[in-house]
Scaffold this active site. Structure first.
Site, PDB file in Angstrom:
ATOM      1  N   VAL A   1      35.711  29.404  93.041  1.00 42.40           N
ATOM      2  CA  VAL A   1      34.783  29.162  92.309  1.00 42.40           C
ATOM      3  C   VAL A   1      33.226  29.892  93.443  1.00 42.40           C
ATOM      4  CG1 VAL A   1      33.096  28.044  90.935  1.00 42.40           C
ATOM      5  CG2 VAL A   1      35.374  27.569  90.884  1.00 42.40           C
TER       6      VAL A   1
ATOM      7  N   LYS B   1      35.750  24.637 105.325  1.00 47.79           N
ATOM      8  CA  LYS B   1      36.430  23.611 106.100  1.00 47.79           C
ATOM      9  C   LYS B   1      37.079  24.477 107.360  1.00 47.79           C
ATOM     10  CE  LYS B   1      39.626  21.479 103.902  1.00 47.79           C
ATOM     11  NZ  LYS B   1      40.237  20.618 102.904  1.00 47.79           N
TER      12      LYS B   1
ATOM     13  N   LYS C   1      34.111  17.619  88.746  1.00 52.15           N
ATOM     14  CA  LYS C   1      34.455  16.506  87.874  1.00 52.15           C
ATOM     15  C   LYS C   1      34.884  15.327  88.409  1.00 52.15           C
ATOM     16  CE  LYS C   1      37.500  20.006  88.139  1.00 52.15           C
ATOM     17  NZ  LYS C   1      38.039  21.000  87.652  1.00 52.15           N
TER      18      LYS C   1
ATOM     19  N   GLU D   1      27.059  22.077  84.884  1.00 50.33           N
ATOM     20  CA  GLU D   1      27.705  22.477  83.643  1.00 50.33           C
ATOM     21  C   GLU D   1      29.219  23.034  84.026  1.00 50.33           C
ATOM     22  OE1 GLU D   1      25.916  23.021  80.363  1.00 50.33           O
ATOM     23  OE2 GLU D   1      28.021  22.621  80.277  1.00 50.33           O
TER      24      GLU D   1
ATOM     25  N   GLY E   1      44.404  31.190  90.410  1.00 54.95           N
ATOM     26  CA  GLY E   1      43.337  30.200  90.432  1.00 54.95           C
ATOM     27  C   GLY E   1      42.640  29.351  89.424  1.00 54.95           C
TER      28      GLY E   1
ATOM     29  N   GLU F   1      43.963  23.053  90.133  1.00 58.70           N
ATOM     30  CA  GLU F   1      43.206  22.528  91.290  1.00 58.70           C
ATOM     31  C   GLU F   1      44.101  22.572  92.504  1.00 58.70           C
ATOM     32  OE1 GLU F   1      40.384  20.482  90.500  1.00 58.70           O
ATOM     33  OE2 GLU F   1      40.644  21.895  89.036  1.00 58.70           O
TER      34      GLU F   1
ATOM     35  N   LYS G   1      36.921  14.958  82.814  1.00 56.35           N
ATOM     36  CA  LYS G   1      35.809  15.762  82.003  1.00 56.35           C
ATOM     37  C   LYS G   1      35.517  15.094  80.672  1.00 56.35           C
ATOM     38  CE  LYS G   1      37.547  20.307  83.683  1.00 56.35           C
ATOM     39  NZ  LYS G   1      38.733  21.092  83.545  1.00 56.35           N
TER      40      LYS G   1
ATOM     41  N   GLY H   1      38.886  29.373  86.286  1.00 62.96           N
ATOM     42  CA  GLY H   1      38.924  31.010  87.012  1.00 62.96           C
ATOM     43  C   GLY H   1      37.513  31.145  87.397  1.00 62.96           C
TER      44      GLY H   1
HETATM   45  N1  HSE Z   1      41.847  23.114  87.030  1.00 62.70           N
HETATM   46  C1  HSE Z   1      40.731  23.260  86.011  1.00 62.70           C
HETATM   47  C2  HSE Z   1      41.402  23.753  84.886  1.00 62.70           C
HETATM   48  C3  HSE Z   1      39.733  24.303  86.563  1.00 62.70           C
HETATM   49  O1  HSE Z   1      42.550  24.344  84.874  1.00 62.70           O
HETATM   50  O2  HSE Z   1      40.853  23.721  83.818  1.00 62.70           O
HETATM   51  C4  HSE Z   1      38.637  23.999  85.783  1.00 62.70           C
HETATM   52  O3  HSE Z   1      38.051  23.024  85.698  1.00 62.70           O
END
Ligand code: HSE
Length: 409
Positions: A15, A39, A97, A121, A179, A182, A197, A294
Site C-alpha cells: 500500500v 523496518k 484495521k 478510509e 499483494g 496480510e 473491519k 491491492g
Molecule cells: N488482506 C486484506 C484483504 C487487505 O484481503 O482484504 C485489505 O484490507
C-alpha cells in the site's frame, strides 16, 4: 483552509509503495512525502535510499511534517507511532484495521484531545468510500443493517476454489503474490481481518464501540469440497460476510461464511472485490462495490484521506456521542453445519432442524442454532464447517420467551 502537506510515511510495502506512485503520478494534490520510515533497509526498493530512514524520530520529531501516513503491518508498533504523532500535534491517516479496531475508543479520544485529524478510509474495504459515507451521508436515515464482503483475500480464494480445480493453499499463495493477503494470512482466512473491519463499520454506522473479539467469527479454512457442492446443487455461492444488524434496540454482529443466492448483491462479487450493503429505514438497500485489496485500490483510499486532511477533515463520531444502542450477543441464526465425522453432529444442539443428511463422506444438518452453540463449535477442534443463511437474525431474549410460552401451553 487548505493545508500544504508534508507527509511522513511509515511503511513502503504494497500500500505504501502504491501511495507513493499514485502521489507522484497524479499532480492533483499539494502534498509531498518528505521521509519514509521502513523496518528493513536491506530490501531492494524502487526509489533512492535517501528517501528512507529506520529511525521513527526522523519523522515524528520533524516539525515540518504535519501528516503521518501509517501503513505498516505491525499493529503494536503502529500504536506507538500513532499515539506519538497525536502528542506532537500531527494528523494521522492509517490503513491499519487491527490497530483501529483494538484501540478504537482510546485513539478517538486522544485524537480529539490533541485536536488532530485521525482518518482511516483505507482500513475498511480498500477502495470503497464507506466510512465517510456512513459518517456524513447516513446521518439522518436510521440504518437497520450493514453487511457485505470485507475481505479481498478470502473472496478471491472462494471464487477460484469454485471456478478452478486448484487447492486452497495454491490459491492462497496467488492471493499473497498479488499483494491481497496480510503478512500473516491467518488474519484473512480465519476471519480476523473481517472482524476488525466489522468493528469499525459498527462504530461508524451505529455509534456502538464493541470489542472485536466479542463479534462471533468463523473463517473459511474449514469449508470442504462437499460444502461447495451443496451450494452449487442449490444454486448458491459461499461468501464470507461481515454482518451487523439492528435487532430491536440492540446491535448484533457476526463474521461467517454465508450461502448467498442469485438475488443477493454479493452473488456476482468475485475475486478481490468487496461489497457493502447499507440498509436504511427510508432509503432501503444501497450497495457499495469496489476493489477491497491491492496496492493501487487501497492506495487510492489513502490518497483520498490525505486530500481530506488538506481541508482539515475530521470524523465527528456524532453517532458515538449520541448513541443509545447496546451490542447484543444473545441471538440465533439459521445455519448449515457439516462434518466428515457424522457422530460429531449428534453433539451439536439445534433449536430446530429443517434438513438432515447422513452420507459416507460427509453429513450435515440445517436449522436454527444459538450464538452460544456456534461459539462452542468455533472453539472446538472438531472438523466441522459452519455456513450461515441470510435469514434474519433472531433476538435470543424474544426467542426464549417464545419457547417458554410454547412449553406453558
Ligand atoms: N488482506 C486484506 C484483504 C487487505 O484481503 O482484504 C485489505 O484490507
Amino acid at each position: 483552509m487548505r493545508e500544504n502537506l508534508k507527509i511522513g510515511l511509515f511503511g513502503f510495502g504494497c500500500v505504501g509503495g502504491g501511495l507513493y506512485e499514485i502521489l507522484n503520478k497524479s499532480n492533483l494534490l499539494d502534498a509531498s512525502i518528505k521521509k519514509i520510515c521502513i523496518k528493513d533497509p536491506s530490501k531492494d526498493r524502487s526509489i533512492d535510499s535517501s528517501n528512507f530512514t529506520t529511525n521513527k524520530a526522523d519523522l515524528l520529531e520533524d516539525d515540518e511534517i504535519n501528516l503521518i501516513v501509517e501503513l505498516i503491518d505491525d499493529a503494536d508498533a503502529a500504536y506507538e507511532i500513532v499515539v506519538e504523532a497525536f502528542k506532537k500535534g500531527k494528523n494521522v491517516v492509517s490503513a491499519n484495521k487491527k490497530l483501529i479496531a483494538n484501540h478504537f475508543a482510546e485513539l478517538k479520544e486522544l485524537s480529539e484531545e490533541y485536536g488532530v485529524s485521525f482518518i482511516y478510509e483505507a482500513a475498511v474495504c480498500g477502495s470503497i468510500p464507506i466510512l465517510r459515507n456512513l459518517e456524513e451521508y447516513y446521518n439522518n436515515d436510521a440504518i437497520s443493517a450493514v453487511y457485505g464482503i470485507c475481505n479481498g483475500t478470502t473472496n478471491y480464494i472462494l471464487t477460484r476454489l469454485v471456478n478452478e480445480n486448484k487447492s486452497f493453499d495454491e490459491v492462497l499463495k496467488n492471493a499473497q503474490e498479488l499483494g491481497f493477503a496480510e503478512s500473516d494470512p491467518t488474519l484473512d482466512i480465519e476471519g480476523f481481518d473481517s472482524q476488525f473491519k466489522l468493528q469499525i463499520l459498527i462504530a461508524h454506522a451505529f455509534g456502538v464501540i464493541v470489542k472485536p473479539e466479542d463479534i462471533l467469527r468463523f473463517g473459511i479454512t474449514k469449508i470442504q469440497e462437499s460444502d461447495i457442492k451443496f451450494a452449487k446443487e442449490k444454486g448458491l455461492r459461499i461468501r464470507l460476510l461481515s454482518r451487523a444488524e439492528k435487532v430491536d434496540d440492540t446491535i448484533t454482529g457476526l463474521v461467517a461464511p454465508h450461502f448467498v443466492d442469485e438475488e443477493d448483491a454479493t452473488y456476482g462479487v468475485n475475486n478481490e472485490f468487496n461489497a457493502v450493503t447499507v440498509k436504511g429505514l427510508f432509503a432501503d438497500k444501497q450497495l457499495f462495490q469496489g476493489k477491497g485489496a491491492g496496492s493501487y485500490p487501497t492506495g487510492s483510499a489513502v490518497l483520498s484521506d490525505v486530500s481530506a486532511v488538506r481541508y482539515n477533515y475530521k470524523y465527528e463520531w456524532r453517532k458515538i456521542k449520541e448513541n443509545s444502542l447496546n451490542f447484543n450477543n444473545d441471538f440465533a441464526v439459521k445455519a448449515y453445519i457439516s462434518t466428515t465425522e457424522f457422530l460429531a453432529l449428534d453433539g451439536i444442539e439445534f433449536l430446530s432442524v429443517e434438513e438432515s443428511f447422513i452420507g459416507l463422506d460427509n453429513s450435515y444438518k440445517v436449522g436454527l442454532i444459538t450464538r452460544e452453540e456456534l461459539l462452542r463449535i468455533a472453539e472446538s477442534k472438531a472438523n466441522v464447517s459452519v455456513v450461515l443463511f441470510q435469514d434474519p437474525i433472531h433476538d435470543g431474549t424474544a426467542l426464549n420467551q417464545k419457547l417458554i410460552n410454547i412449553q406453558k401451553n
